[in-house]
Every structure is written in structure tokens, then in C-alpha cells.
Write a protein that holds these residues in place. Structure first.
Motif, PDB file in Angstrom:
ATOM      1  N   LYS A 130       0.822  -1.212   0.000  1.00  0.00           N
ATOM      2  CA  LYS A 130       0.000   0.000   0.000  1.00  0.00           C
ATOM      3  C   LYS A 130       0.849   1.253   0.000  1.00  0.00           C
ATOM      4  O   LYS A 130       0.462   2.277  -0.518  1.00  0.00           O
ATOM      5  CB  LYS A 130      -0.904   0.017   1.241  1.00  0.00           C
ATOM      6  CG  LYS A 130      -1.879  -1.114   1.271  1.00  0.00           C
ATOM      7  CD  LYS A 130      -2.909  -0.951   0.174  1.00  0.00           C
ATOM      8  CE  LYS A 130      -3.890  -2.107   0.233  1.00  0.00           C
ATOM      9  NZ  LYS A 130      -4.795  -2.121  -0.879  1.00  0.00           N
ATOM     10  N   LYS A 131       2.022   1.164   0.647  1.00  0.00           N
ATOM     11  CA  LYS A 131       2.771   2.409   0.831  1.00  0.00           C
ATOM     12  C   LYS A 131       3.852   2.504  -0.229  1.00  0.00           C
ATOM     13  O   LYS A 131       4.837   1.781  -0.196  1.00  0.00           O
ATOM     14  CB  LYS A 131       3.442   2.413   2.210  1.00  0.00           C
ATOM     15  CG  LYS A 131       2.468   2.221   3.322  1.00  0.00           C
ATOM     16  CD  LYS A 131       3.084   2.621   4.629  1.00  0.00           C
ATOM     17  CE  LYS A 131       2.074   2.369   5.720  1.00  0.00           C
ATOM     18  NZ  LYS A 131       2.669   1.983   6.958  1.00  0.00           N
ATOM     19  N   ASP A 132       3.679   3.426  -1.159  1.00  0.00           N
ATOM     20  CA  ASP A 132       4.622   3.530  -2.274  1.00  0.00           C
ATOM     21  C   ASP A 132       6.000   3.965  -1.820  1.00  0.00           C
ATOM     22  O   ASP A 132       7.001   3.428  -2.266  1.00  0.00           O
ATOM     23  CB  ASP A 132       4.080   4.526  -3.315  1.00  0.00           C
ATOM     24  CG  ASP A 132       2.923   3.934  -4.093  1.00  0.00           C
ATOM     25  OD1 ASP A 132       2.162   4.696  -4.708  1.00  0.00           O
ATOM     26  OD2 ASP A 132       2.792   2.700  -4.072  1.00  0.00           O
ATOM     27  N   LYS A 143       9.588   7.608  -8.445  1.00  0.00           N
ATOM     28  CA  LYS A 143       8.558   8.514  -7.936  1.00  0.00           C
ATOM     29  C   LYS A 143       7.541   8.858  -8.998  1.00  0.00           C
ATOM     30  O   LYS A 143       6.399   9.184  -8.680  1.00  0.00           O
ATOM     31  CB  LYS A 143       9.209   9.808  -7.437  1.00  0.00           C
ATOM     32  CG  LYS A 143      10.079   9.605  -6.247  1.00  0.00           C
ATOM     33  CD  LYS A 143      10.294  10.916  -5.506  1.00  0.00           C
ATOM     34  CE  LYS A 143      11.133  10.671  -4.273  1.00  0.00           C
ATOM     35  NZ  LYS A 143      12.459  11.209  -4.325  1.00  0.00           N
ATOM     36  N   HIS A 144       7.951   8.783 -10.272  1.00  0.00           N
ATOM     37  CA  HIS A 144       6.993   9.112 -11.321  1.00  0.00           C
ATOM     38  C   HIS A 144       5.926   8.049 -11.494  1.00  0.00           C
ATOM     39  O   HIS A 144       4.942   8.264 -12.193  1.00  0.00           O
ATOM     40  CB  HIS A 144       7.729   9.311 -12.649  1.00  0.00           C
ATOM     41  CG  HIS A 144       8.586  10.533 -12.655  1.00  0.00           C
ATOM     42  ND1 HIS A 144       8.130  11.758 -13.078  1.00  0.00           N
ATOM     43  CD2 HIS A 144       9.840  10.728 -12.247  1.00  0.00           C
ATOM     44  CE1 HIS A 144       9.101  12.640 -12.949  1.00  0.00           C
ATOM     45  NE2 HIS A 144      10.145  12.046 -12.441  1.00  0.00           N
ATOM     46  N   TYR A 145       6.149   6.863 -10.889  1.00  0.00           N
ATOM     47  CA  TYR A 145       5.158   5.796 -11.026  1.00  0.00           C
ATOM     48  C   TYR A 145       4.246   5.682  -9.821  1.00  0.00           C
ATOM     49  O   TYR A 145       3.408   4.796  -9.760  1.00  0.00           O
ATOM     50  CB  TYR A 145       5.855   4.450 -11.237  1.00  0.00           C
ATOM     51  CG  TYR A 145       6.489   4.317 -12.598  1.00  0.00           C
ATOM     52  CD1 TYR A 145       7.863   4.253 -12.736  1.00  0.00           C
ATOM     53  CD2 TYR A 145       5.719   4.254 -13.744  1.00  0.00           C
ATOM     54  CE1 TYR A 145       8.438   4.132 -13.980  1.00  0.00           C
ATOM     55  CE2 TYR A 145       6.288   4.135 -14.983  1.00  0.00           C
ATOM     56  CZ  TYR A 145       7.653   4.073 -15.093  1.00  0.00           C
ATOM     57  OH  TYR A 145       8.227   3.939 -16.329  1.00  0.00           O
ATOM     58  N   TYR A 146       4.449   6.579  -8.816  1.00  0.00           N
ATOM     59  CA  TYR A 146       3.579   6.525  -7.643  1.00  0.00           C
ATOM     60  C   TYR A 146       2.129   6.682  -8.085  1.00  0.00           C
ATOM     61  O   TYR A 146       1.814   7.480  -8.935  1.00  0.00           O
ATOM     62  CB  TYR A 146       3.913   7.658  -6.676  1.00  0.00           C
ATOM     63  CG  TYR A 146       5.165   7.441  -5.869  1.00  0.00           C
ATOM     64  CD1 TYR A 146       5.611   8.417  -5.003  1.00  0.00           C
ATOM     65  CD2 TYR A 146       5.908   6.286  -5.978  1.00  0.00           C
ATOM     66  CE1 TYR A 146       6.750   8.246  -4.248  1.00  0.00           C
ATOM     67  CE2 TYR A 146       7.050   6.098  -5.236  1.00  0.00           C
ATOM     68  CZ  TYR A 146       7.471   7.081  -4.381  1.00  0.00           C
ATOM     69  OH  TYR A 146       8.600   6.914  -3.651  1.00  0.00           O
ATOM     70  N   LYS A 147       1.245   5.941  -7.450  1.00  0.00           N
ATOM     71  CA  LYS A 147      -0.185   6.059  -7.655  1.00  0.00           C
ATOM     72  C   LYS A 147      -0.627   5.580  -9.020  1.00  0.00           C
ATOM     73  O   LYS A 147      -1.814   5.548  -9.297  1.00  0.00           O
ATOM     74  CB  LYS A 147      -0.694   7.507  -7.476  1.00  0.00           C
ATOM     75  CG  LYS A 147      -0.337   8.176  -6.211  1.00  0.00           C
ATOM     76  CD  LYS A 147      -1.569   8.345  -5.345  1.00  0.00           C
ATOM     77  CE  LYS A 147      -1.267   9.041  -4.035  1.00  0.00           C
ATOM     78  NZ  LYS A 147      -0.156   8.456  -3.324  1.00  0.00           N
ATOM     79  N   LYS A 148       0.297   5.250  -9.906  1.00  0.00           N
ATOM     80  CA  LYS A 148      -0.154   4.785 -11.210  1.00  0.00           C
ATOM     81  C   LYS A 148      -0.075   3.262 -11.281  1.00  0.00           C
ATOM     82  O   LYS A 148      -0.982   2.610 -11.756  1.00  0.00           O
ATOM     83  CB  LYS A 148       0.727   5.398 -12.316  1.00  0.00           C
ATOM     84  CG  LYS A 148       0.241   6.755 -12.745  1.00  0.00           C
ATOM     85  CD  LYS A 148       0.867   7.186 -14.048  1.00  0.00           C
ATOM     86  CE  LYS A 148       2.197   7.835 -13.785  1.00  0.00           C
ATOM     87  NZ  LYS A 148       2.815   8.361 -14.993  1.00  0.00           N
ATOM     88  N   TYR A 149       1.083   2.753 -10.850  1.00  0.00           N
ATOM     89  CA  TYR A 149       1.252   1.305 -10.874  1.00  0.00           C
ATOM     90  C   TYR A 149       1.760   0.850  -9.519  1.00  0.00           C
ATOM     91  O   TYR A 149       2.102   1.649  -8.673  1.00  0.00           O
ATOM     92  CB  TYR A 149       2.263   0.887 -11.955  1.00  0.00           C
ATOM     93  CG  TYR A 149       1.869   1.309 -13.336  1.00  0.00           C
ATOM     94  CD1 TYR A 149       2.523   2.339 -13.978  1.00  0.00           C
ATOM     95  CD2 TYR A 149       0.826   0.685 -13.995  1.00  0.00           C
ATOM     96  CE1 TYR A 149       2.166   2.732 -15.236  1.00  0.00           C
ATOM     97  CE2 TYR A 149       0.462   1.076 -15.260  1.00  0.00           C
ATOM     98  CZ  TYR A 149       1.137   2.089 -15.869  1.00  0.00           C
ATOM     99  OH  TYR A 149       0.779   2.482 -17.125  1.00  0.00           O
ATOM    100  N   SER A 150       1.852  -0.471  -9.363  1.00  0.00           N
ATOM    101  CA  SER A 150       2.245  -1.009  -8.074  1.00  0.00           C
ATOM    102  C   SER A 150       3.756  -0.981  -7.930  1.00  0.00           C
ATOM    103  O   SER A 150       4.465  -1.676  -8.646  1.00  0.00           O
ATOM    104  CB  SER A 150       1.714  -2.448  -7.960  1.00  0.00           C
ATOM    105  OG  SER A 150       2.438  -3.136  -7.017  1.00  0.00           O
TER     106      SER A 150
END
Lengths: 180, 681, 312
Positions: B30-32, B108-115
């Protein structure tokens, strides 16, 4: 190929020598500021000219082109023509400045590095000449950029232009003017 | 501590770091930020440990240990770390270190987009399996590790699955890598049949028992299998699709390290296990290397997707590595072990260098793509003003890959050239002509690569922006800059100290069985120079760079501060002949390469498409916009893979007729099978 | 004594290269029945440009500003690493064939980048054309020089020039073929006819000049000087690797003086050949140039083949 070389060898020299008395007959108008002696010394050995056609009727261009042929041969004095204003020391502007070329002349002037000389050639360039008063021209180069010298004539002959250039640089005492 | 370093436990500790990293990332689903931190930390620690371990393993010598024998009689989890494996562990760890450093900021650019946790899991699994691939000493164990490596990298390639091109690329990659694995399995099975073992050491001991025809078949199968992973032409079609699709730090790893595992196994098989070998093996590899190098760089020139361009350059550099390796094989089969050592050294040095500068290039490209959200070079321009450090690192990478002194690419190409020159003086006419061809190919490749990187760097970073996205670009974050900067420094250092590295490669070579009985130690390099055999030539990296910097310094000093002291510099507009310069007047990437594409039109088969949109479609006098697209045809897909695909599909459709669906037919099949079995026994 | 020789080696290339350019221009002028500028005119041009101000474009970055210095520095380094008048200077550090070729490529790299940097249309296509020609020419250059390396058995330039036997009966034909291939590359890399017209004013026909259109003042002086240096380097390589007669083999004042004089004579002959070529033929259409370069490649490959057959 062999015929070409034979022809080159057989052709006689037809260079026109320039003497002191020719230079004395050259007509130049000093417009605006005269260039300093220091700058003249800088350019006496080598001068790069950028020629700008500000809407002229090509008469002066024909005479300027003739400067590079084997009769007048401006290269023997160390003067040569360049393609870009960044490489140039002197801007040689012909023609009454038409409206379309006004910005171009302005930009060319700004693109030329200091120290520079601006010379106008032909009667049109000083105040519009035979086109003076027309709606399409701006009546002379001086309205756009500051001019240093002017060579009059409509058009001036290549010899006049050459003597004018040499007088501007004041190279009349150097040996090159007496070349045969 | 030293004991720990130089024993099998050290290696297991290394694998443990990555295992922990993999499992730990799964916990932080859950926590990126936690997932990012955990995976980066363990990757960095693991790779640092890997560097120390490999250096100590290098210095101490052969390490052979079995983890444990498994239940299956033929499979034993045994490792064997000699100097060659240690060298590859070093390369893997070095590149992983910098890619993970870069990844801290990049992910960091993939936070919230992919796992992020899935990324970490597959990333660590991928690296761990690469380490196992280069150290495995048992054929089945090798295959298991190879397969897991391919699967892990597949998941990394399709990580960005919202883009359908990426999933297609992943599928192509999966199919091609399994085709390669099938060939490798066949090769290993053939080896097993004649030596009754899967262990590399026992196969090596019994390699003379393998008949010549089988040996040649093993060569062909292994070449195709490992060549698919390495990316030689014509098995390369997955490379330009898969490498751009993956996240940039993974692309760097795949391009810089994973394709080298194919090279590692080729060295292990052809130079170590299957000796003695016939002459034509080396000749074949030389020809394949020249083709890959030339075609790779030509296709790169036609590309305007920046990551695809870099992927094609990987194919070119694999070709150059194969040139060095192929000449080593030729010299070994001719009995000249000294020159073979030299050739192997050239191949290994270029492996190291390519890993360094290719990763650097991929990482900088990744930064650029992140800021501009497009891979199309036609929309870049002027980025040097917005991302100056990234531009500088990309410039260093471009100079290194174009083999310009004083960076490392020049010295490995120097070694390769010297090897090829030595080959030209041999007696056999076939060998001579192949070497002449190879030298010509390498010479032209160098020039074309230079042109390609002028295009890449110039179109991306110089001049004015070609799209509005560029104006919003910001410099990369600190961790990304550190990762790239460290790699750039490595490029420079490997170049300056290439003389020292030369003795390293001699060390690697002399520990392979085939080189064991060289009477006098060959001089590959003295401390500061590289010296070619027979005093053919020498170059000193240190002197060259000192000379260049000194000359530059003196020129700048003299001109700027002595002669030109009183002159001023003015800033003005670009000379535009009086018109207004817009972004459309700059040269585009396609326009830059157009001349070369048209010159090589026979190979590249370009197609030019013109699209014009008129203001008034009925009166077609005033165009509103005009687009010219220059494309090259993928002839491998068109003429090789698609027909093959069609053939296999037709066969399958015909064979489908067996599955008629009626029980009676199936009972009939059983009857026939029983009859045949009875007949045969 | 050795120090004096080394200083001479260092300054020979930058000092004499503008003279080469002047000689070529004078020969062309004489063939056009003109008087032409004096042969020392390029020195005056460089001196004048070094004392002028500069105008730099707003779009230019540090690549544009630094490129002339880098290019000039590379020509100085190469100039000191090639055999000029003395072949006993055993430079095993940087006197290698591949070092020379790739350091020249370093200069070309930065020149092409500088052409693209200001975002003008001329610079862009100038860089594109230059890289197209250079990509092929580099390969041809390596092969042509490898011919000499193979016949002597080393890639060290000084040892090759020390041998002095290239025109002996054994390698006569291959040396001539390789020299023709090398000469074509010389014309390509230094931007002479039929590849490029160094005196053109039409931007659409420019290859090298298009990239330096934006330079002015001291940077322009360095660029022009670097081009002259490059020509001198190529001419020296052609003269001393293929026809290494008269080069000094020992540290003897007599031999060194002869070496310098012979070098000057050989360079003068090459300049005269280039001048005559420029006066008798027109520049080729751009897409005919790769044909010429492939011819050079084939000639070099043929020369290598001939050498290998001799060794057999």
C-alpha cells in the motif's frame, strides 16, 4: 584538359593597376562619423565585406561582381567578400531601402560584430536617388542604420568603387596599390 | 571478514540481499514510498556487496561450491565462480548500483499509477537470477535461472501496461526468449546425450567424446539460442520493441547487462567447455558480428524514438563484442593462444564499457522522457537550457559510445581493431578475407555511430524547443543526477586507467582452461600503455587525456585572456537572413538522417509518405499543413518471421484435423499406438 | 637539442598551415589569370579576426562557445603526434594511427554539434551533410592508413615513416592505390573540391561553411585556423606515410634541416595538386559523393588484398 591549361598559359595578364593619382580622383562622401585610425589599421591587411542588396535595381551589383574578376581583382588588396554578416567587417549596402528589406538590413547591422564600417554604394542608397519619394522605399540607408561612408555614382564604375574602398582604408601609401 | 568474502557464504549473502529486497517489497503493497525505499536500499546494499565480493573472488581464484543436491539426480544447485564469472558479477553489480541510485528518484513518477511493490519484487528477482545465470555450474540449474530471469524481465517490460504497445512488445519478447530457450535446451540435451551429465565441469572433461557433427550442431543451436538473448541479427526483433517499453532504469539493466549474459554463456561454452573447436566457428561469429554491427547502426540512424535508437545501438555493440570474441575463437583454433587472449580481452573490455555508457544513455533518456512525456525526438529541442546536467551526462555517453578519446569506448575499439589487424596477417586466405571484411565493417560502423549520436544529442538538447512541452521541463532530481554522474565518471575513469584494466583481462583469460599452458606471460599492457602483440602498436590513455586537456587549457588561456583581452562579446539573435526564425526552421532528427538513409536505401528500404492538408479540399491551392514521414521497412519481420509464422500456423491448422471430437477415432488412435509399441519392443 | 626539436614539432603545424591555404588560393588565382591575395593573407585574416568583437546567438549553449577551443586543441595534439620532419621521435604514447583518426573525429563531433546549436536552418543541414560525408570518410581513412600499417607491420606512425621503403618494388602498386584512396578522403575531410567549395557564398551548396556561419571574432579565427591545421595534418600524413623519403632518421642537424625542407616541398606539391583540381573541375552533386567514397574504400581494400598476396 590539356587545351584548357594551354589556354590558361597563353592568356595575357589583363590586370588594371591602381596608382596614387587614381586614388586622388576617387570621390567619397563622409557621412556621419569618420572611422578611427585604430580601426583603419585593423582592417588594412584584411577586410571582409558583406554585400546587402536593399531593393536595388542591380546596376551596382553588376559593378560589384566585376570587382572579383581578373581585371580589377579586389583580392590583391586583402579584401574579400563573405556570406554571413557575422564574418564581415564592412557592410556594403546598395539600393534605396524598400519596405520589405528594412528589417533585414537592420538585423544584418545588428548581426555584424564591432568594429564595423557601413558603406553605401550608388546614388540610390544615399537618399533614394531616382526612386526618391516613392511609397515603396524608405529613401536611403541612413534612415535605417548609421552610415560611415558613401560612394556616389549611378552606378559607380568598378574602378571608382575600388579606389573608394582603398581611400576609406587609406592604403594609398602601401606597396599593394602599385601592383601591376 | 575476508573468509566471509571469499567463500560460498559470501555469494549466498549476496543472493540473500536480493531475496529480502524482493520479499520485502511485496509487504509494502500500500505504501509507495516505503516500497521504493526498501527496494532501493536493498538493491544498493546488495550491489555494493556484489562489487566487493566480485573483486575479492577475482583476486583469490576459483570458487566452486554446491548449495545442495536436490531430489532429482541430474539437477544439483552448484555454483562455480572463476575469474570470468567474477568479472560478470562485477559488471552486473556496478550497473545495478547506479541504476538503483537513479531509481530512487525515477520511481517517484510511477507513484499512484502502478504497483511499486510489484516493481521491486520483479526487479530484485531479475537481478538475483542474472547473478545465478553467470555462476551456475549445472545445465538444468542454469536453465531454471535463465527462465526465471526471462519471466521477471517480461513482467518488467509490461510494467507500464496502460500503453498497448508495451504489452505487445512484452509478448514479442516472451515468445522470442522462449524460442531461444528452446534452442538452448536442445543444445544441452545433445551435450547430455554424449557426456551423460549436465555438470559443466564433467562435460568439459569429456568434451572430446562428443562427435564432430554433434559438436557443430551444438554450436549452431547454442548460437541461435544465446544469440536471441544477445540480440544478433536476425534474431533481434524483440530488442527494439522491449527495451523502450520497460521503465528506464530497467531498460538500462536489460540493455547493459542482460544481453551480456548471452555473451557470457557463449564464452563459457565455446571457449571453455567445448574445446577444441574447428575454424569455421570463429569465422561464423566474425561474420555475424560484422553484420550485426553494420545493420544495427543503420537502423539506429533511421529511428526517431530515442529509446529505440539506443536499443539498436545495443545490437551494434553486441556486434563489436562478437568481433573480438570471434577473432579469439579463430586464433584458438589456429593454435595462437597469445592473440586469442588479446581478442578475448578486447571483447570483455567492450562488454564492460558498453554496460557503462549504454546505461548512462538510457538513464539520461529516461530523465528526458519523464519531463517531456514523449519518446519522440522530433518534439525535443533546446533541453540543454532546462536540463543542463542531464545534457552533459548524455554528451559524455554519446562521446563514449562513438569511440571518441579520452573515454572508454575508444580504448576497447582500439583493442578490437588491433585484434582484427593481427588476424589480417595470418596465412589462411579465408581467415584473411574475413578479417578484412570485419575491419571494413568496424571502420564504417564507427563513423555511422558518430553521425547517429550527433543527431541524437543535437536534436534532443540543442537549438530551440520544438514543442511546448519542453518549456515545462525541469532538471532531474538529485538521486538521478548522482546515478548518471557516477556512470559518467566511470566512463572517464575506465578510459584513463584502461592500461591497468588490460592486465585484469589477461588475468581472466589465463584462468580459462584453454589458456592454461601459455609458456610466457603475454604483455597485454604495461601500467600506462596498451601494447599490442608483436609490437604492432601502443596507446597511452593517460598521456592522451593529459595532452588534450593541456592543449585546451593553453589555447583558452592564450586566446581568451592574452590576445583577446579587450574585446567584448555581444548577445544577439541568430542570423536568419531577415526572416523570423520559428521552431519549424530547425533541422529535425528525420531530416538529419535523411541523406544517410537515402544512401543506404538498398539495405534500409525507406518509404516516404507525404500528407497534405488543404485549407479548402475542393480548391487545392493553399496547404494548411504538410507532414512527411520517413519510415524504414522491417524486412526481418516481413520476409522471415511473418512467413515462418504463416507456415507454422498452416501446419497447425492441418494438424488440428486429428482432433475430430469423436470418441471412436480416439479409441482407434489408442489401438494404433498399442500396435506400434508392441511391434517396436 | 631534443627540446628544440620537440618545440619545433609542436609549433610546426599551427605555424605553417595558414601558409598552405594561402598557397592554394594563390595557385587558384593564378590559374584564373588574376593576381590574387598574397600567400601570407590568411595570417592577416586570423590576426584581424582575433582582435574583433563577437556576436553570439541567444540560442547558443556552452557547446557553441567551447567547440572552437576543443577543435583547435585536438588539431594541436594531433599535429604534435604525427611524423613531420623527424621519424626518430618514437612517440609510443599518442603516435598511433587510430588515435589520430579518432581525435579528428572528436573535432568533427563538436563541429557538427556547434552547427546545430544555434538553431538556424543552414547550420542544421550543414551538420547533416558533414556527418554523412564524415561517416563514410572515416571508414575509408582507417582502411587506407591500415594499408601502410600492414605493409610495415605496426600502427605507430613514426615507425611507418621510418621505414622509407614503401615505394620499393614489393609494395609499389598497393602504395599507389592506397594513396589515391587516401587522397580522396583528404579532399572529403578538409572540404575541398569535389566534395565542398570552400569559397562559396551560396548557403545551399555549403557543407563546412554552413556550420561556421554563426561564428565571429576569435572563435571564427580558431575555426578557420583549425581547418587549415586539419589540411596540413592530412597533407603531412599523405606525404610522410606513403612517400617517406627525406625524413630525418637521426638527431643530426643536417638531417633535420633536410627533413624540414623535404616536408615543405612535399606539402607544396600536394597544395599545387589540390589547387589544380579545384581549378579544373566542378563540385559534385551531393548524392554522387558516396560513390566517390566507396571507390576509395574499394581501392584501399584492393591494396590490402595485394599486400596480403605478397606476404603469402
Amino acid at each position: 584538359m590539356l587545351k584548357l591549361f594551354l589556354k590558361i598559359i597563353k592568356t595575357q595578364k589583363n590586370i588594371i593597376p591602381i596608382h596614387d593619382h587614381d586614388l586622388k580622383q576617387a570621390e567619397i562622401f563622409v557621412v556621419g562619423e569618420k572611422i578611427q585610425d585604430k580601426i583603419k589599421k585593423l582592417f588594412q591587411g584584411s577586410l571582409a565585406i558583406k554585400q546587402i542588396d536593399a531593393g536595388s535595381d542591380n546596376a551596382c551589383e553588376q559593378e560589384l561582381v566585376a570587382l572579383s574578376n581578373s581585371f580589377y581583382d579586389v583580392e590583391r588588396f586583402g579584401i574579400h567578400f563573405v556570406a554571413s554578416p557575422r564574418h564581415a567587417d564592412m557592410l556594403l549596402i546598395t539600393g534605396p531601402v524598400t519596405r520589405n528589406m528594412a528589417k533585414a538590413v537592420q538585423r544584418a547591422y545588428e548581426a555584424t560584430p564591432n568594429p564595423k564600417i557601413v558603406v553605401t554604394v550608388g546614388d540610390d542608397a544615399i537618399d533614394g536617388g531616382i526612386y526618391k519619394g516613392s511609397y515603396a522605399v524608405l529613401d536611403g540607408v541612413e534612415t535605417i542604420v548609421p552610415v560611415n561612408y558613401h560612394i556616389p555614382g549611378d552606378p559607380p564604375s568598378p574602378k571608382m568603387i575600388l579606389c573608394g574602398l582603398l581611400t576609406i582604408l587609406e592604403t594609398m601609401d602601401s606597396k599593394q596599390t602599385k601592383l601591376k | 571478514m575476508i573468509n566471509l568474502l571469499t567463500s560460498g557464504s559470501g555469494f549466498f549473502l549476496l543472493l540473500l540481499f536480493y531475496t529480502l529486497g524482493a520479499i520485502g517489497s511485496l509487504i509494502f503493497k500500500k505504501k509507495d514510498e516505503w516500497a521504493n525505499g526498501w527496494q532501493s536500499l536493498f538493491a544498493i546494499v546488495g550491489s555494493l556487496w556484489g562489487i566487493f565480493f566480485s573483486i575479492s573472488a577475482f583476486m583469490t581464484g576459483d570458487l566452486s561450491f554446491a548449495a545442495y543436491s536436490s531430489v532429482f539426480p541430474l539437477l544439483s544447485f552448484s555454483f562455480h565462480i572463476d575469474q570470468l564469472s567474477a568479472f560478470f558479477i562485477f559488471v552486473i553489480s556496478l550497473i545495478t548500483l547506479f541504476c538503483s541510485l537513479y531509481g530512487i528518484g525515477y520511481i517517484k513518477h510511477y507513484y499512484k499509477k502502478y504497483s511499486i511493490s510489484a516493481l521491486g519484487f520483479f526487479y530484485h528477482l531479475f537481478i538475483m537470477d542474472m547473478l545465478m545465470v553467470v555462476t551456475a555450474s549445472n545445465g538444468l540449474f542454469f536453465l531454471i535461472a535463465w527462465e526465471i530471469m526471462s519471466i521477471a524481465s517480461y513482467f518488467l517490460v509490461v510494467y507500464d501496461h496502460n500503453d498497448v504497445n508495451n504489452t505487445k512488445a512484452g509478448f514479442l519478447y516472451l515468445v522470442m526468449t522462449h524460442v531461444g530457450t528452446a534452442f538452448i535446451i536442445l543444445a544441452f540435451l545433445l551435450m547430455y546425450k554424449f557426456t551423460n551429465s549436465f555438470d559443466f565441469e564433467s562435460i568439459q572433461a569429456q568434451s572430446v567424446a562428443i562427435p564432430v557433427f554433434i559438436k557443430n550442431s551444438i554450436f549452431i543451436l547454442a548460437l541461435i539460442g544465446f544469440g536471441t538473448k544477445a540480440g544478433i541479427i536476425p534474431f533481434h526483433i524483440w530488442l527494439p520493441a522491449a527495451h523502450p517499453a520497460a521503465p528506464s532504469h530497467v531498460s538500462a539493466l536489460m540493455s547493459g547487462v542482460m544481453i551480456k549474459t548471452g555473451i557470457y554463456m557463449m564464452i563459457r561454452l565455446f571457449l571453455d567447455i567445448l574445446q577444441p573447436i574447428p575454424l569455421w566457428w570463429g569465422i561464423t561469429i566474425l561474420i555475424i558480428g560484422s553484420l550485426s554491427a553494420l545493420l544495427g547502426v543503420l537502423y539506429a540512424l533511421a529511428e526517431h524514438d530515442i529509446k529505440k535508437l539506443l536499443a539498436y545501438h545495443s545490437i551494434e555493440n553486441i556486434g563489436i563484442i562478437l568481433l573480438g570474441f570471434g577473432s579469439a575463437l579463430v586464433f584458438i583454433s589456429l593454435g595462437n593462444t597469445l592473440l586469442a587472449l588479446f581478442g578475448l580481452g578486447a571483447a570483455l573490455f567492450h562488454t564492460l564499457n558498453h554496460a557503462t555508457f549504454k546505461s548512462l544513455l538510457f538513464l539520461s533518456a529516461g530523465s528526458v522522457i519523464n519531463q517531456t512525456h514523449t519518446r519522440n525526438m522530433e518534439e525535443y529541442g533546446g533541453l540543454i537550457k532546462y536540463m543542463p546536467q542531464t545534457a552533459f551526462f548524455f554528451l559524455v555517453g554519446s562521446m563514449a559510445i562513438s569511440a571518441l578519446p579520452p573515454f572508454n569506448g575508444f580504448f576497447s575499439e582500439w583493442l578490437t581493431f588491433q585484434t582484427l589487424l593481427q588476424g589480417m596477417t595470418s596465412v589462411n586466405i579465408l581467415v584473411k578475407s574475413t578479417f578484412v571484411l570485419a575491419t571494413g565493417a568496424l571502420a564504417i560502423t564507427g563513423g555511422l555511430a558518430l553521425a547517429c549520436f550527433v543527431k541524437a544529442f543535437g536534436a534532443t538538447f540543442l537549438a530551440r524547443p520544438r514543442s511546448t512541452e519542453v518549456a515545462h521541463a525541469k532538471e532531474s532530481s538529485l538521486s538521478q543526477l548522482i546515478g548518471m554522474g557516477a556512470l559518467a565518471l566511470c566512463c572517464l575513469l575506465f578510459g584513463i586507467f584502461s592500461g591497468y584494466l588490460g592486465s585484469l583481462f589477461k588475468n581472466i583469460g589465463t584462468h580459462l582452461t584453454v589458456f592454461r599452458n601459455i609458456s610466457l606471460p603475454p604483455i597485454l599492457s604495461s601500467k600506462i600503455n596498451f601494447i599490442a602483440p608483436n609490437n604492432f602498436g601502443s596507446v597511452s590513455a593517460l598521456a592522451l587525456i593529459v595532452f588534450l586537456i593541456l592543449a585546451l587549457f593553453i589555447v583558452v588561456l592564450l586566446v581568451k585572456f592574452v590576445i583577446n583581452r579587450n574585446q567584448k562579446t555581444k548577445i544577439g539573435a541568430t542570423w536568419d537572413c531577415g526572416t523570423n526564425l520559428t521552431q519549424r526552421m530547425e533541422i529535425t532528427a528525420t531530416g538529419f538522417a535523411r541523406s544517410i538513409i537515402l544512401i543506404f536505401a538498398g539495405i534500409l528500404r525507406p518509404s516516404i509518405q507525404n500528407e497534405i492538408e488543404y485549407r479548402d479540399s475542393k480548391i487545392r491551392y493553399f496547404p494548411k499543413s504538410r507532414t512527411v514521414t520517413l519510415r524504414t521497412r522491417d524486412i526481418y519481420r516481413l520476409y522471415f518471421y511473418l512467413p515462418l509464422n504463416k507456415f507454422i500456423t498452416t501446419l497447425s491448422v492441418r494438424a488440428k484435423a486429428i482432433q475430430s471430437g469423436s470418441i471412436n477415432m480416439y479409441v482407434f488412435y489408442i489401438l494404433i499406438a498399442v500396435a506400434i509399441a508392441l511391434f517396436l519392443s | 637539442m631534443m627540446i628544440f626539436i620537440w618545440i619545433l614539432q609542436l609549433i610546426c603545424v599551427p605555424a605553417l598551415s595558414p601558409l598552405c591555404m594561402g598557397i592554394i588560393k594563390k595557385i587558384k588565382a593564378k590559374l584564373q589569370n588574376r593576381v590574387g591575395a598574397s600567400i601570407f593573407q590568411p595570417y592577416k585574416d586570423i590576426w584581424k579576426l582575433l582582435h574583433k568583437d563577437e556576436v553570439i546567438s541567444t540560442d547558443a549553449s556552452w557547446v557553441f562557445r567551447f567547440a572552437p577551443f576543443i577543435i583547435f586543441a585536438t588539431t594541436i595534439v594531433i599535429g604534435a603526434s604525427i611524423p613531420l620532419f623527424a621519424s626518430f621521435l618514437k612517440n609510443t604514447l599518442t603516435g598511433d594511427l587510430l588515435v589520430v583518426v579518432y581525435t579528428l573525429a572528436l573535432g568533427t563531433f563538436f563541429l557538427a554539434l556547434a552547427g546545430m546549436d544555434t538553431g538556424s536552418a543552414f547550420g542544421g543541414f550543414g551538420s547533416s551533410r558533414e556527418m554523412t560525408i564524415s561517416a563514410l570518410a572515416e571508414g575509408c581513412l582507417i582502411l587506407a592508413l591500415f594499408t601502410t600499417a600492414l605493409s610495415i607491420g605496426t600502427t605507430n606512425l613514426f615507425v611507418i615513416s621510418n621505414a622509407g621503403m614503401l615505394l620499393s618494388t614489393q609494395f609499389f602498386l598497393s602504395t599507389i592505390l592506397a594513396f589515391i584512396g587516401f587522397f580522396i578522403v583528404l579532399l572529403a575531410e578538409t572540404g575541398r573540391f569535389p566534395f565542398d567549395n570552400p569559397a562559396t557564398h551560396l548557403e545551399l551548396t555549403m557543407i563546412h561553411e554552413a556550420m561556421i556561419l554563426e561564428y565571429s571574432g576569435k572563435r571564427l579565427a580558431l575555426m578557420e585556423w583549425a581547418v587549415a591545421n586539419k589540411f596540413f595534418i592530412f597533407a603531412t600524413l599523405g606525404a610522410n606515410l606513403f612517400f617517406p623519403y627525406g625524413i630525418a632518421h637521426s638527431v643530426d642537424t643536417h638531417a633535420i634541416v633536410i627533413g624540414i625542407i623535404v616536408l615543405l616541398i612535399k606539402i607544396f606539391i600536394l597544395c599545387a595538386i589540390v589547387g589544380i583540381i579545384e581549378s579544373t573541375m566542378a563540385k559534385f552533386r551531393f548524392f554522387r559523393l558516396p560513390d566517390l567514397l566507396i571507390t576509395s574504400l574499394i581501392l584501399s581494400a584492393l591494396a590490402i588484398g595485394l599486400i596480403q598476396m605478397q606476404i603469402l
